[in-house]
Design an enzyme around this catalytic site. Structure first.
Site, mmCIF file in Angstrom:
data_model
loop_
_atom_site.group_PDB
_atom_site.id
_atom_site.type_symbol
_atom_site.label_atom_id
_atom_site.label_comp_id
_atom_site.label_asym_id
_atom_site.label_seq_id
_atom_site.Cartn_x
_atom_site.Cartn_y
_atom_site.Cartn_z
ATOM 1 N N PRO A 198 0.785 -1.147 -0.011
ATOM 2 C CA PRO A 198 -0.056 0.012 0.101
ATOM 3 C C PRO A 198 0.689 1.317 -0.201
ATOM 4 O O PRO A 198 1.876 1.223 0.829
ATOM 5 C CB PRO A 198 -0.726 -0.008 1.199
ATOM 6 C CG PRO A 198 0.072 -0.927 2.101
ATOM 7 C CD PRO A 198 1.081 -1.705 1.295
ATOM 8 N N GLU A 199 0.109 2.210 -0.647
ATOM 9 C CA GLU A 199 0.878 3.572 -0.727
ATOM 10 C C GLU A 199 -0.175 4.453 0.333
ATOM 11 O O GLU A 199 -1.298 3.783 0.593
ATOM 12 C CB GLU A 199 1.046 4.134 -2.010
ATOM 13 C CG GLU A 199 2.078 3.148 -2.992
ATOM 14 C CD GLU A 199 2.320 3.797 -4.382
ATOM 15 O OE1 GLU A 199 2.292 5.026 -4.460
ATOM 16 O OE2 GLU A 199 2.242 2.753 -5.076
ATOM 17 N N HIS A 247 -0.809 -17.244 6.137
ATOM 18 C CA HIS A 247 0.114 -15.891 6.412
ATOM 19 C C HIS A 247 -0.478 -14.988 7.467
ATOM 20 O O HIS A 247 -0.206 -13.725 7.426
ATOM 21 C CB HIS A 247 -0.147 -14.862 5.079
ATOM 22 C CG HIS A 247 0.685 -15.996 4.057
ATOM 23 N ND1 HIS A 247 2.078 -16.256 4.160
ATOM 24 C CD2 HIS A 247 0.094 -16.575 2.937
ATOM 25 C CE1 HIS A 247 2.316 -17.261 3.090
ATOM 26 N NE2 HIS A 247 1.071 -17.422 2.428
ATOM 27 N N ARG A 302 4.817 -11.534 2.763
ATOM 28 C CA ARG A 302 6.249 -11.365 3.031
ATOM 29 C C ARG A 302 7.008 -11.219 4.268
ATOM 30 O O ARG A 302 7.998 -10.835 4.306
ATOM 31 C CB ARG A 302 6.571 -10.253 1.672
ATOM 32 C CG ARG A 302 6.561 -10.774 0.152
ATOM 33 C CD ARG A 302 6.534 -9.720 -0.780
ATOM 34 N NE ARG A 302 8.038 -9.593 -1.120
ATOM 35 C CZ ARG A 302 8.577 -8.614 -1.733
ATOM 36 N NH1 ARG A 302 7.731 -7.865 -2.397
ATOM 37 N NH2 ARG A 302 9.984 -8.497 -1.927
#
Length: 276
Positions: A2-3, A92, A111
DNA sequence: AATACTACCTGCGTGC
DNA sequence: TGCACGCAGGTAGTAT
């Protein structure tokens, strides 16, 4: 992932879901996600505290609890998912906030780049990652004069300079390419060589692109969804990012993809010339 | 001090 | 099918 527009969209979703809820317990499955190392202490500290507000600074989320601020950064792939009742962690899921009413907020991150930091109440602005941020990309905070001075002092390529979050915060790899396209500036132009007209155009493009993306609920390219499980819609408004091989919507020249400062970079070779 | 590179992780698509 | 490699909405730490 996300930005700024995606983080703001997540913030608004979380606000609807967890304000007023009180922590029963916190489960941490990946220790390195908690900065400062002591995950047991962080989990213990939060027990009994209530979510009073959820704020955002740049791409950082700030959960304001009764006695602490919990800072959360999603980095590349972090996501929040809310469940009304007890739900087992998925592959995750790395942190679960269990609330006293039986509902849960799960933090998921393929990640494992995301980070949490617990600080004293009201002290999030002093947290290192937040303290060094530049202004929010709005007309009242992001001032042209300071931006122009910052550009003039740097010998870096303009794209990596903007990604530092210091002259302005909120741009990431998608929106920096979009803002540079809109302002007709090549991503490798050295910041100190931008003309006054170019810096004005870039300043406005940054405010414009990020503002419009917030209204669209962010951009969904791969797997981003907000905390309510909805996709953003700004991807239909992209002019540069991911548009390689397609005609520039301004001039028809094919958009190209290159690499600048290790990041995939998209631009129109006709509208955005290196020599400016 | 300023700039540049690398580490942190996993999964997916591509090419041999 | 298998495997190597490059790539992915980011930042912090380490070289140079």
């Amino acid at each position: 992932m996300p930005e700024l527009p995606e983080v703001e969209t997540v913030r608004r979703g979380l606000e609807q879901l967890v304000i007023g809820k009180t922590i029963q317990s916190v489960s941490v499955y990946w220790d390195r996600m908690i900065e400062g190392g002591d995950k047991e202490k962080v989990a213990f500290e939060l027990v009994g505290q209530t979510v009073e507000a959820i704020q955002r600074r740049g791409k950082f989320l700030i959960f304001r609890y009764t006695a602490n601020d919990l800072i959360s950064h999603l980095r590349m792939e972090g996501k929040y998912e809310f469940f009304p009742q007890e739900t087992p962690p998925s592959k995750h899921t790395h942190v679960i906030f269990h609330f006293t009413d039986g509902s849960e907020l799960h933090y998921q991150d393929v990640r494992k780049f995301g980070r949490f930091a617990l600080v004293a109440k009201g002290k999030s602005a002093e947290y290192a990652g937040i303290a060094k941020l530049g202004p929010e990309p709005t007309n009242d905070q992001f001032l042209l004069g300071a931006f122009q001075q910052g550009l003039a002092k740097s010998k870096k390529a303009v794209k990596p300079l903007l990604l530092e979050q210091k002259l302005v915060t909120g741009l990431g790899n998608i929106y920096v390419d979009e803002a540079l396209w809109q302002a007709k500036i090549h991503p490798e132009r050295l910041a100190c060589t931008l003309t006054t007209d170019e810096s004005i155009a870039l300043h406005q493009a940054i405010i414009d692109v990020l503002g419009k993306a917030v209204i669209a609920g962010g951009t969904t390219i791969r797997t981003y969804h907000n905390a309510l499980g909805k996709a953003g819609t700004f991807q239909v408004a992209l002019h540069a990012y991911g548009q390689q091989g397609k005609p520039c919507s301004r001039c028809g020249t094919l958009i190209v993809k290159t690499k600048v400062a290790q990041r995939g970079t998209h631009f129109c070779p006709n509208c955005q010339k290196v020599e400016g």
